[in-house]
Each structure stands twice: as structure tokens, then as C-alpha cells.
Motif scaffolding. Structure first.
Motif, PDB file in Angstrom:
ATOM      1  N   ALA A 122       0.833  -1.223  -0.077  1.00 47.06           N
ATOM      2  CA  ALA A 122      -0.031  -0.048   0.059  1.00 47.06           C
ATOM      3  C   ALA A 122       0.833   1.259   0.071  1.00 47.06           C
ATOM      4  CB  ALA A 122      -1.014  -0.189   1.159  1.00 47.06           C
ATOM      5  N   GLN A 162       1.119   4.192  -2.737  1.00 43.30           N
ATOM      6  CA  GLN A 162       1.113   5.444  -2.479  1.00 43.30           C
ATOM      7  C   GLN A 162       2.153   6.382  -2.812  1.00 43.30           C
ATOM      8  OE1 GLN A 162      -1.829   6.066  -1.576  1.00 43.30           O
ATOM      9  NE2 GLN A 162      -1.899   8.142  -0.815  1.00 43.30           N
ATOM     10  N   ARG A 219       2.090   7.024  -6.418  1.00 43.44           N
ATOM     11  CA  ARG A 219       1.335   8.202  -6.888  1.00 43.44           C
ATOM     12  C   ARG A 219       1.587   9.665  -6.298  1.00 43.44           C
ATOM     13  NH1 ARG A 219      -4.452   6.949  -3.954  1.00 43.44           N
ATOM     14  NH2 ARG A 219      -4.330   4.829  -5.019  1.00 43.44           N
ATOM     15  N   GLU A 259      -7.282  14.786   8.036  1.00 43.49           N
ATOM     16  CA  GLU A 259      -8.147  13.345   7.491  1.00 43.49           C
ATOM     17  C   GLU A 259      -7.807  12.307   8.205  1.00 43.49           C
ATOM     18  OE1 GLU A 259      -7.317  13.053   3.305  1.00 43.49           O
ATOM     19  OE2 GLU A 259      -8.427  11.488   3.111  1.00 43.49           O
ATOM     20  N   LYS A 284      -8.489   7.381  12.945  1.00 42.12           N
ATOM     21  CA  LYS A 284      -7.477   6.076  12.615  1.00 42.12           C
ATOM     22  C   LYS A 284      -6.264   6.427  13.245  1.00 42.12           C
ATOM     23  CE  LYS A 284      -9.102   5.322   7.960  1.00 42.12           C
ATOM     24  NZ  LYS A 284      -9.729   6.309   6.894  1.00 42.12           N
ATOM     25  N   MET A 343       1.824   3.099   9.879  1.00 39.55           N
ATOM     26  CA  MET A 343       0.866   4.060   9.193  1.00 39.55           C
ATOM     27  C   MET A 343       1.137   5.237  10.039  1.00 39.55           C
ATOM     28  SD  MET A 343      -2.753   4.977   9.221  1.00 39.55           S
ATOM     29  CE  MET A 343      -3.283   6.367   8.440  1.00 39.55           C
ATOM     30  N   ALA A 398       3.849   7.172   8.429  1.00 32.52           N
ATOM     31  CA  ALA A 398       3.328   7.692   7.158  1.00 32.52           C
ATOM     32  C   ALA A 398       2.117   8.435   7.289  1.00 32.52           C
ATOM     33  CB  ALA A 398       3.536   6.717   6.159  1.00 32.52           C
ATOM     34  N   ARG A 447      -0.311  11.291   4.268  1.00 28.39           N
ATOM     35  CA  ARG A 447       0.198  10.252   3.136  1.00 28.39           C
ATOM     36  C   ARG A 447       0.274  11.164   1.797  1.00 28.39           C
ATOM     37  NH1 ARG A 447      -5.834   7.916   2.186  1.00 28.39           N
ATOM     38  NH2 ARG A 447      -6.602   9.871   1.554  1.00 28.39           N
ATOM     39  N   GLU A 448      -0.153  12.254   1.700  1.00 26.01           N
ATOM     40  CA  GLU A 448       0.364  12.865   0.619  1.00 26.01           C
ATOM     41  C   GLU A 448       1.613  13.512   0.486  1.00 26.01           C
ATOM     42  OE1 GLU A 448      -3.117  15.178   0.644  1.00 26.01           O
ATOM     43  OE2 GLU A 448      -4.282  13.213   0.827  1.00 26.01           O
ATOM     44  N   LEU A 502      -6.441   0.949   5.197  1.00 22.07           N
ATOM     45  CA  LEU A 502      -7.519   2.058   4.864  1.00 22.07           C
ATOM     46  C   LEU A 502      -7.059   3.670   4.929  1.00 22.07           C
ATOM     47  CD1 LEU A 502     -10.559   0.946   7.165  1.00 22.07           C
ATOM     48  CD2 LEU A 502     -10.370   1.221   4.587  1.00 22.07           C
ATOM     49  N   GLY A 503      -5.890   3.792   5.965  1.00 22.85           N
ATOM     50  CA  GLY A 503      -5.714   5.093   6.253  1.00 22.85           C
ATOM     51  C   GLY A 503      -4.634   5.502   4.999  1.00 22.85           C
ATOM     52  N   LEU A 504      -3.773   4.241   4.471  1.00 23.77           N
ATOM     53  CA  LEU A 504      -2.994   4.727   3.232  1.00 23.77           C
ATOM     54  C   LEU A 504      -3.780   4.925   1.800  1.00 23.77           C
ATOM     55  CD1 LEU A 504       0.029   2.386   4.154  1.00 23.77           C
ATOM     56  CD2 LEU A 504      -0.088   4.898   4.219  1.00 23.77           C
ATOM     57  N   LEU A 505      -4.615   4.141   1.602  1.00 22.48           N
ATOM     58  CA  LEU A 505      -5.237   3.962   0.619  1.00 22.48           C
ATOM     59  C   LEU A 505      -6.597   4.499   0.486  1.00 22.48           C
ATOM     60  CD1 LEU A 505      -3.993   0.486  -0.990  1.00 22.48           C
ATOM     61  CD2 LEU A 505      -3.223   2.679  -1.295  1.00 22.48           C
ATOM     62  N   ALA A 506      -7.458   4.789   1.590  1.00 23.43           N
ATOM     63  CA  ALA A 506      -8.820   5.411   1.488  1.00 23.43           C
ATOM     64  C   ALA A 506      -8.628   6.540   0.400  1.00 23.43           C
ATOM     65  CB  ALA A 506      -9.333   5.951   2.643  1.00 23.43           C
ATOM     66  N   ASP A 507      -9.758   6.877  -0.405  1.00 22.10           N
ATOM     67  CA  ASP A 507      -9.964   7.913  -1.223  1.00 22.10           C
ATOM     68  C   ASP A 507      -9.534   9.181  -0.727  1.00 22.10           C
ATOM     69  OD1 ASP A 507     -10.668   6.376  -3.209  1.00 22.10           O
ATOM     70  OD2 ASP A 507     -12.759   6.518  -2.795  1.00 22.10           O
ATOM     71  N   GLU A 508      -8.682   9.876  -1.547  1.00 17.99           N
ATOM     72  CA  GLU A 508      -8.480  11.023  -0.868  1.00 17.99           C
ATOM     73  C   GLU A 508      -9.554  12.223  -1.021  1.00 17.99           C
ATOM     74  OE1 GLU A 508      -4.706  12.072  -2.883  1.00 17.99           O
ATOM     75  OE2 GLU A 508      -3.875  10.193  -2.029  1.00 17.99           O
ATOM     76  N   LYS A 509      -9.664  13.017  -0.107  1.00 18.27           N
ATOM     77  CA  LYS A 509     -11.001  14.186  -0.141  1.00 18.27           C
ATOM     78  C   LYS A 509     -10.699  14.817  -1.212  1.00 18.27           C
ATOM     79  CE  LYS A 509     -12.257  14.566   4.743  1.00 18.27           C
ATOM     80  NZ  LYS A 509     -12.016  15.282   5.815  1.00 18.27           N
ATOM     81  N   GLN A 550      -8.992  18.444  -1.349  1.00 24.50           N
ATOM     82  CA  GLN A 550      -7.523  18.573  -1.361  1.00 24.50           C
ATOM     83  C   GLN A 550      -7.019  18.905  -2.596  1.00 24.50           C
ATOM     84  OE1 GLN A 550      -5.132  17.405   1.488  1.00 24.50           O
ATOM     85  NE2 GLN A 550      -6.886  17.545   3.131  1.00 24.50           N
TER      86      GLN A 550
END
Lengths: 101, 503, 277, 164
Positions: free
Chosen positions: A79, A83, A86, B108, B112, B149, B152, B155-156, D147-154, D157
Motif C-alpha cells: 500500500a 501511495q 502516486r 483526514e 484512525k 501507518m 506515514a 500520506r500526501e 484504509l489510512g493509506l489507500l482510502a479515497d483522498e478527499k 484537497q
């Protein structure tokens, strides 16, 4: 050559090959493949240890936990790789070295 | 309440509350996306209750009631070391959660963050209690998985993802090496119970030597022993500040405790273990200090200083193991606690500044040393906290850091050997060297003209200020009354010497 | 102090710390008063200041004597305690080194005091006496330097029970401590201190010696090269720090290499040193 | 005995191919092959339960995950020169594994005693039940991490990024 010695050589072989992959490969996905290789060696090692001490089923239940744990690690690693692809646009470890010094 | 139930609740509560925090937080976000997320407050409540359970367990333990419970074949028993580690985790975790109420607000995936943070605290507590070799690894791995997690979390941000993957790969390599070590111990002793392994360990077994080396390296990755430390500065500088505080204050120490537990069990195999700890300790101190000297990013500087502080703990423990010195262990555990407080304070104070300067303005830049110029004018509290923290870390009396380092020095002197004396002098020199990068920070914050970034900074709220005040007070008070915790560090030291069979 | 801790004499170290803080504070404040008054830091330019500032001279002499370890003053008691602790627990050569150090201290303190306060004024520095505030600060310290050793007992009591219970500091009465101090090693140390004083007294006759030590004076003028060494150490450390940053390559492959190198190092250590045990 | 040696050699051969393969998908397939052969070795060792799990999880699930990930990230660019000189890597790995084998010499000749004691069910569900509970924690936190890494980004943003 006894079965135990064959398995021990396989274990160390898998761990060695996995570590070699971690040293020379520059692709992140392949790094994860190397990690999985090492884990396979560890699973074999636990079962062998159980067998050597006459408690193979104990060894098996340890190995089960290891399989679960390391699958999760692989999932998170992949994952992260997705990311990274991306947001950094690359999986090359040479480009993923902005944090240094 | 039944003591064993009490102990098990202390371990289990954070783990049980983690899914609840996530679910409630998630549902609220779904239904009312613009309302504040309740997950943070739930985590605060869960950790506060856990802190009460901790107090009750410690109380029972002090009365001499065995705080143990059995889960299948696996014995969990809380001793001094468990209380030092678990107590630091729960209390620092509580403060970090309060801190995050504002720091992480509106991020966001907030729910979690809190769920994973709570779960991580639970796994650290469990790690400190377990007496089973393999179960120790499972707790260790669970702790690692919860922290991946969190490191990281942004994550952006490319940098934070990069730090996350390096941390993940290196700690996964470490834990696989530990597994190989476990297999070796299991094969040669036929047991997984640490107490039993200690009884049957014979000296000179090459299998156990190999296992010990694998443990030292495997857990050493998490404890940031040089040269396995390379993940630490990246992860600590890129994680959210609260997580940096947890990683630096508790997680690397958890690696150290795990290492001590397993090494204690197989310590009968060789006399070299104590010397190895001493060697790594000196290496860590030197490299951590030298690398911190020229850092330009504040969080990276603090991360390198963590490496050197692990060195101090290792030297204390090494002295304890090599010479059977109670004081060395007590000093090392005291340093573990004071380091958790000081480094927690330092990272939270830096986090407060980052929040004011960058995050509140929706920026994710790293805080540079130059940004601190004249920060005292605008953020007196955070700057005071940071100053106290770094001066304590540098070992200035009468702060907590001085007292814990002093205890380790004294232990070195007690060893009555030239080698230990040389080590102590070397440690003292390293302390002086570390002031070479701590003192300029303080000077910069108080005496330079404010930088333009400072002048545009936003205000910080009480959620951030409260943990800073409490931690600052703790660092000062523990410096003035170092004996306030000696009951705990003494118990832990006794437990350690029992682990290594010195009693 | 480090010597005392090293030799395991915790109490002695702490006690010397107390004495030291008192007489050093006295000396620093006294020196500060002098510098304030004459406006220079160069000792060689001073001289005969005692006439101009009698009170400062008196307290400074007290502090200097304490530093030199002359009996009755607090420096004597605590220094002796340190030396004895060292003799009991440390190697002999270290003791000898420390005692010679004490002698040297006596010598240079005398030189300093005589240069600054006695003799003929070397230059026309118009010193004025210290202000009242300065005097108020100096007098209690001088009193402390004279008497703080009497507190040895209570101090050990304080250490033993309050702050450092782990270290097995024995609680002793003042009398007991003083008895312990006065013994043959003390006399030796006193003799060396006296020798240091004598050397200063008879410095005229020791001219041949002074010549032999001329290079010492020269190097002393250049701070024994300490300034240069200091510079070199600071720069060297900074450069090492900068150089080591290269090791943080940021490349995952090299990071894993670090793990392997660590493993190899530990295995090698264990095979070389661990197998025998 | 010779067939055991052959399986061992083939297993290691698969592992080497997984590292040598130029394409990531091929690499993943070789990894699946290694995993299957490891499962076979586990079976030979007298551990049929974990062999099945390794086959389904290691060779099945993990491979699927790799394929997914490779699809999402795209095939690798042609291989680069490695960052660490290959001879150096070779030497370090050889010394490490060599030392470990040497330290393990006492175990190489060991004979395998008869299996005794607990059944797998008893061992896992009773003796090691805490590991079982912890697996739930592991899976939960792992899922949260995923989920935290791959969930749809808002979307907002992205808007910001576009506008900026």
C-alpha cells in the motif's frame, strides 16, 4: 545428508537471497519480494525448531501467527508502495533518498 | 478487584478501546462531517482510565501481590521493568493524545490516528509484561504494524511516505532476524518460556550465541543501535509531532526492553553480552552527538540526540550486566523515564511551534533551526518548555536529565575498574559535546531577533499548552527530587538483575 | 572532583563540590571586583592593589588559601578527603599526580595574589575600592570559606538520606570526618603544599630553576597551546560531525547494509570473545 | 533422501530467479513458486496444517496482492545499476550466512525425534491462545493502516492542489 541439515541450508539460503535482494535491488516492489523471501525462511525455521524439539504442532502454531503478521506487513508495504508511486512518481530507491544527512 | 484481572485489564483496555474509538469516530464523521471528531476525546478517556488501572496495579505490586495472569501457556507478569515501560507509554501517550486534540484537529483520518495510537500504547504495555519468547515477538510486531501507518500519516507528503517505507523495511528485516533467533532458542532449549530458558541455558552453546547476535541486531533495529539507526532520523522527523514524541520517548525504549528480556534469558551462554551493550552504547553516543551537531532541521536534530541517549541507557545497562551493579540498571531505567519525559516535551514543544508556524497556516514545511530565532517573543511557553527539555537532555543540573546521567556516572565509578572509569569520563565528554548543539538552540530562541516566520505565527490553544506545562513541571521536579521515582527504578533494576541471573 | 567520583568517594566529591563552590565563587567575585576597579584583565599590569582595596585583598587571600588547601580553611578539609578517598581506592600513580597538582595549585595561587595585591604598582592604574554591594556579597563567602567545613557532618547526613540514597553514602559526624582526614597522607599532602609555597618564597634563589623553566613561562604565555588545542578540537569535532553526515545516505539499500554490518560485527565479537566463556 | 535435496535445490533456484527476473510480474510468479515449494518442505517436515496455510496465503493471497500492486504502479523501468556494488553485497551475504551455518553446525547432524504431545488445534487454540487474540489486533490495525493509506483522498484537497 539428513533432512534437518537440508532444511537448515534452505532456510539460510532463503534468508541470504532475501537479504541480497534488499542490498542490490532498487525497485520497491522487489524489496518487498525480498522481505517475503526472508519470512519464508523464518517460517521454515520455526517449524523445524518445533520438529527438532519434538513439538512440531507448537512450531506450526507459531508459524501461523508469523504468516498472518507478515502478510499484513506485506500488505502495508505494498500500500505504501502504491501511495509512493502516486505521490513521488517513482519506485526507484535512488530517487527515494531525499531524506539524508 | 482481583489483581490478575486488574493487570490483564491494564494491558487489554487500550487494545479493546481502539476499535470503539475508530468506529464511533468514523460514524460521526459520516453523519456530521463538519462536527469535531469525538475520537480524540474517547482516546483521552480510555487512556485516563488505563492510567488509573496502572496506578492500581502498581499499588498491588508494591503490596507484594503478584501482578500476573496466565493466558493459555503464556505467562504475563508485570514487574518493575513492565511498570517503567508501560507507565511511560500510558502517561506519555495520554499527554500526546491531549496534545493531538488541537494538533491533529481536522486532519483526514483523525479517528484512525487515535485508534492506532491507543492500540500502539496497548501493545507496548503488553510487550513489557509478557514472559514468553514468541509472544514477545508478536507484541513487538503488533507495535511495529501500528506505528508504520502513524509514521506515514501525512500520506500526501512524499517525504513522510519515504520515511514510512524505510522504517517498515528496516524494522521488518529486524523482526525476521529476531524470528530466526527465536527458532534457534526454541530448537536448542525446547521451550519458549523465558524463565525456563534461563534455567536450561548452558554456556558455550554456539546456537545460543548466534541467537543472541540475531536478537541484538533484530531488536537493535527498533532500539536504534548504531549502525542500524538509519531509519530513525527520517521516521522521527517526518511523523506527526505527537508520534515523534511517542517513537522517541517509548517505542525505541520498547525495543531496548524486548532486547533485555530475551538477552537476559540466554545471558548464561556467554560473558560478552554486557560488553556488547557497552560497546553499542559508546558507539551510539558518539555517532548520535556528532551527527546532531550540524543538523539544520530541529526534529532531525532531536532524533539524532535520541540515538545518543539510547547510548546512555545502554551504558547504564551494560555496566549493570557486566559488573552486576544495581545502580547502573537503576540509573538506566531512570534515564529511560527522564528521557521519555524530556524527549516527549522537546518534540511536543517543537510540534507546538510547528503548529503555530506552519500547520495552522496549512503548510507542511519542516521546522528549521533558523526558524527558531527569537521565538520566545511570541511563544514563551513552548520555548521555555523546549529550552528546559534540551538543557535537561544536555545534562544541566538541576534538571531531570542531569540526575539520571549522574546516576549512571556513579554506577560507572562504583565498578572500581579502569575501563568503567574511562567509559564514565567518555560519557561526561559526550555530555559536554551535546551541549554544543543544545545550548545554541536556547540562545537562538531567546536572544536573536524574531525571524519573519515567527511574526506570522498563529496562537496555540490549551490542548497543546497543557501537556507542555505538565511535562516541563515533571522535568524540573524530577531534577529537584530525583528520589521521587527511586522506588520504581529500584524495582526495575532488581527485576533486570534477576533477569540476568545476578541475584 | 572527577577523580574522587572515579575513585568511588562519592561523599568526598560532593563535599569538595560544596567547598569548591564557595571559595571559587569568592575568588571569581573578588577578581571581578578587581577587574571592575582597574579596568584590565591582565594580571601582569596589576600590583600593589592591596593598599587601594584592603577588604577585597583580605577576602581574596582567604579564598586563595582555601584553594591552595591551607589548613583550617574549607578547601583543605575537602581536598584532603578527596585525596584520601583516592589513595584508598585508586591507583597510586594517580594519587601522586593529584598531590603534585595540589602543590602546583598552591604555587600559582601565591603568585597570583602577590602579583595583584602586593608589591609595587607596575603601571599607573587608578583603582578604586569595591562598591558596598560587592563587599556585601564577598564577606559571607569569605566567612563560608572559613567555616563551611564545620558542616561536614550535617552535609553527609543530608546526602545520605535525602538526595543520594542509592550510593551508600555513610552518614558521619563532623568530628568523625575530621578525624579521618588528619592522617599520614594528609601530612604528605601538606608537605607538598608547603613545598609549593616555599618554591614561591625562594623564587629568587631558584633562579637557575626558573631559567630551566623559561620555556614553561613562554608556553604559559601562549596558554600552553591550550587555546590552539581548544580550537583544533572544536573545529575537528565540527568537521567530523559534518563528515559523518555522509553515512546517512538515505538510500534503503545502504541502510540494510548497515544492519548486516552490525550483525557481522556482533557475530565476530562473539566468536572472538564470547566462545571462551 | 536425494529427492529432498532436489526439492531444496529447486526451491533455492526459484528464489534466485525471483530476484534475477527483470519483470516484476515474473518475479512475483517465481516468489509464488518458492512459496509452494516451501509449503512442500513444510509438509515433508510433518507440518501439514501450516503447509496448507502457506500454500493458500503465501502462494495464493500474497501473489494476488503483488499482482494488484504491480498493476497499480506499473512495470518497473529497465534495471539500473545497483547502488551497492554487487561483489560487495555478495561478500557480505556470503560471510553472514557462512558464519551462521558455522555456528549452527551442532544442529546440522540432529535427528528428528518423533512427533509427540499436542495436536495442532490444542497447540494453537489453547496453548497459544494469546497469539490468536493478538492476530485479531494485528489484522485490525493492519486494516486500519491499509484504509489510512489507500482510502479515497478527499476531493477538496485535490481542488487546493489544482488551484495552487
Amino acid at each position: 545428508m539428513s533432512l534437518a541439515s537440508i532444511i537448515i541450508l534452505v532456510i539460510l539460503g532463503l534468508v541470504g537471497i532475501g537479504l541480497y535482494a534488499l542490498l542490490i535491488t532498487r525497485n520497491l516492489i522487489k524489496v518487498v519480494i525480498g522481505l517475503q523471501m526472508m519470512v519464508k525462511g523464518a517460517i521454515l525455521a520455526l517449524v523445524l525448531a518445533g520438529r527438532l524439539s519434538g513439538q512440531v504442532n507448537l512450531g506450526q502454531s507459531l508459524a501461523l501467527t508469523v504468516v498472518v503478521a507478515d502478510t499484513i506487513v506485506a500488505v502495508i508495504a505494498l500500500a505504501l508502495a502504491v501511495q509512493i508511486r502516486r505521490h513521488c512518481g517513482t519506485l526507484d530507491l535512488n530517487d527515494l533518498a531525499t531524506l539524508r544527512r | 478487584m482481583d489483581v490478575s484481572l486488574l493487570t490483564s485489564l491494564w494491558v487489554a483496555l487500550p487494545l479493546l478501546s481502539s476499535p470503539v474509538i475508530y468506529l464511533i469516530g468514523r460514524l460521526t464523521v459520516r453523519r456530521t462531517p463538519h462536527k469535531a471528531n469525538p475520537a480524540g476525546w474517547l482516546a483521552v478517556a480510555a487512556l485516563a482510565i488505563d492510567a488509573i488501572l496502572l496506578a492500581l496495579t502498581v499499588d498491588a505490586n508494591n503490596k507484594g501481590i503478584a501482578t500476573a495472569f496466565k493466558f493459555g501457556d503464556v505467562v504475563m507478569r508485570a514487574d518493575g521493568i513492565s511498570f517503567v515501560l508501560g507507565g511511560s507509554a500510558v502517561l506519555l501517550g495520554l499527554l500526546v493524545t491531549i496534545f493531538s486534540l488541537q494538533y491533529m484537529a481536522g486532519e483526514e483520518g483523525e479517528e484512525k490516528y487515535y485508534a492506532l495510537l491507543t492500540a500502539m500504547i496497548g501493545t507496548i504495555v503488553g510487550l513489557g509484561c509478557t514472559r514468553d519468547l514468541f509472544n514477545l515477538w508478536v507484541w513487538f510486531e503488533a507495535m511495529a504494524i501500528t506505528s508504520y501507518m502513524l509514521v506515514a500519516f501525512y500520506r500526501e507528503q512524499p517525504a513522510s511516505l519515504e520515511a514510512g517505507i524505510k522504517y517498515l523495511v528496516q524494522s521488518a528485516v529486524g523482526s525476521t532476524l529476531v524470528l530466526l533467533g527465536i527458532a534457534l532458542v526454541f530448537a536448542s532449549t525446547g521451550s519458549l518460556d523465558l524463565d525456563h530458558i534461563m534455567l536450561v541455558t548452558q554456556s558455550g552453546s554456539t546456537l545460543l550465541l548466534a541467537a543472541g547476535a540475531l536478537f541484538l541486531i533484530g531488536f537493535g533495529v527498533k532500539a536504534a543501535l548504531v549502525p542500524m539507526h538509519t531509519w530513525l532520523p527520517d521516521a522521527h522527523s517526518m511523523a506527526p509531532s505527537g508520534i515523534s514524541a511517542m517513537l522517541s520517548g517509548v517505542v525505541i525504549e520498547a525495543g531496548l526492553v524486548a532486547l533485555l528480556r530475551v538477552m537476559g534469558a540466554i545471558s548464561g551462554s556467554s560473558l560478552a553480552w554486557g560488553w556488547l551493550l557497552l560497546g553499542f552504547g559508546l558507539l551510539n553516543m558518539t555517532l548520535g552527538n556528532l551527527l546532531a551537531l550540524r543538523q539544520t532541521q530541529v526534529k532531525r536534530l532531536l532524533a539524532f540526540s535520541s540515538i545518543s541517549h539510547v547510548g546512555y541507557m545502554l551504558v547504564g545497562l551494560g555496566l549493570a550486566v557486566t559488573y552486576g551493579l544495581h545502580d547502573g540498571a537503576a540509573g538506566a531505567f531512570f534515564h529511560l523515564i527522564t528521557h521519555a519525559l524530556m524527549k516527549g516535551l522537546a518534540f511536543l514543544a517543537v510540534g507546538a511551534l510547528m503548529y503555530g508556524l506552519y500547520l495552522a497556516n496549512h503548510k507542511h514545511d519542516a521546522l528549521m533551526v533558523d526558524d527558531l530565532n527569537g521565538a520566545s517573543k511570541r511563544y514563551p511557553l513552548a520555548v521555555f518548555g523546549l529550552s528546559i527539555a534540551v538543557l535537561g537532555l544536555g545534562g544541566l543540573p538541576p534538571l531531570a536529565g542531569f540526575m539520571s546521567k549522574w546516576q549512571i556516572f556513579v554506577a560507572g565509578a562504583e565498578a572500581q575498574s579502569t575501563a568503567a572509569l574511562v567509559i564514565v569520563i567518555y560519557m561526561a565528554l559526550n555530555s559536554v559535546l551535546s551541549l554544543g548543539y543544545y545550548a545554541p538552540l536556547v540562545n537562538r530562541m531567546y536572544r536573536k531577533e524574531p525571524s519573519p516566520v515567527i511574526l506570522t505565527g498563529k496562537r496555540i490553544g490549551w490542548q497543546i499548552s497543557l501537556p507542555l506545562v505538565l511535562l516541563t513541571a515533571a522535568v524540573i521536579l524530577l531534577g529537584v527530587y530525583p528520589t521521587a521515582l527511586s522506588w520504581l527504578t529500584d524495582t526495575a533494576a532488581t527485576s533486570l538483575l534477576a533477569l540476568f541471573g545476578a541475584i | 572532583m572527577v577523580y574522587a567520583v572515579g575513585a568511588g568517594a562519592i561523599y568526598a566529591a560532593q563535599f569538595h563540590l560544596l567547598s569548591h563552590s564557595i571559595f571559587k565563587a569568592l575568588l571569581f567575585l573578588g577578581a571581578g571586583a578587581v577587574i571592575h576597579s582597574v579596568g584590565t584583565r591582565d594580571m601582569r599590569l596589576m600590583g600593589g592593589l592591596g593598599k587601594q582595596m584592603p577588604l577585597v585583598r583580605t577576602v581574596f587571600v582567604i579564598g586563595a588559601l582555601a584553594l591552595a588547601g591551607i589548613p583550617i580553611l574549607n578547601g583543605f578539609w575537602s581536598k584532603e578527603l578527596v585525596l584520601e578517598g583516592g589513595l584508598a581506592n585508586g591507583p597510586l600513580w594517580m594519587y601522586i599526580l593529584m598531590v603534585s597538582g595540589a602543590g602546583l595549585t598552591a604555587f600559582y595561587t601565591c603568585r597570583m595574589v602577590s602579583m595583584v595585591f602586593f608589591g609595587e604598582p607596575r603601571t599607573h592604574l587608578h583603582g578604586h575600592d569595591a562598591g558596598t554591594a560587592m563587599k556585601i556579597a564577598l564577606i559571607p563567602l569569605a566567612f563560608g570559606a572559613l567555616t563551611s567545613w564545620l558542616l561536614a557532618g550535617p552535609f553527609s547526613h543530608l546526602l545520605g538520606e535525602e538526595s543520594l540514597p542509592f550510593h551508600g553514602v555513610h552518614t558521619l559526624t563532623t568530628l568523625h570526618i575530621l578525624e579521618e582526614i588528619i592522617s599520614i597522607p594528609t601530612l604528605i599532602a601538606l608537605l607538598v603544599v608547603a613545598l609549593g609555597l616555599l618554591a614561591w618564597w625562594q623564587r629568587g634563589r631558584l633562579g637557575w630553576m626558573a631559567k630551566a623553566f623559561n620555556w614553561l613561562g613562554w608556553s604559559a604565555e601562549h596558554s600552553f597551546g591550550f587555546e590552539a588545542i581548544n580550537h583544533a578540537i572544536v573545529n575537528g569535532t565540527q568537521a567530523t560531525g559534518e563528515g559523518l553526515r555522509v553515512t546517512q545516505t538515505g538510500q534503503l539499500n545502504w541502510n540494510v547494509m548497515g544492519i548486516l554490518i552490525g550483525l557481522l560485527a556482533v557475530l565476530a565479537t562473539l566468536i572472538i570473545f564470547g566462545l571462551g566463556a | 533422501m536425494w529427492w529432498q535435496v532436489i526439492i531444496a535445490i529447486v526451491t533455492l533456484g526459484c528464489a534466485v530467479e525471483a530476484i534475477r527476473a527483470k519483470k516484476l510480474l515474473v518475479s512475483a510468479m517465481w516468489l509464488a513458486g518458492t512459496s509452494a515449494l516451501v509449503a512442500l518442505l513444510l509438509y515433508i517436515l510433518g507440518a501439514p496444517e501450516i503447509a496448507v496455510i502457506e500454500l493458500s496465503v503465501g502462494a495464493g493471497l500474497v501473489t494476488v496482492l503483488f499482482v494488484f500492486a504491480i498493476n497499480l504502479t506499473g512495470e518497473a523501468a529497465p534495471p539500473f545499476r545497483s547502488l551497492i556494488p554487487k561483489p560487495l553485497a555478495w561478500v557480505v551475504i556470503a560471510i553472514t550466512t557462512g558464519t551462521l551455518i558455522w555456528l549452527n553446525l551442532p544442529m546440522l547432524g540432529a535427528s528428528l525425534p518423533d512427533v509427540q504431545g499436542l495436536t495442532f488445534q490444542a497447540a494453537f487454540w489453547e496453548n497459544r491462545q494469546v497469539d490468536g487474540w493478538l492476530q485479531i489486533v494485528l489484522i485490525f490495525t493492519g486494516a486500519l493502516g491499509l484504509l489510512g493509506l489507500l482510502a479515497d483522498e478527499k476531493p477538496h484537497q485535490d481542488d487546493e492542489e489544482v488551484s495552487a
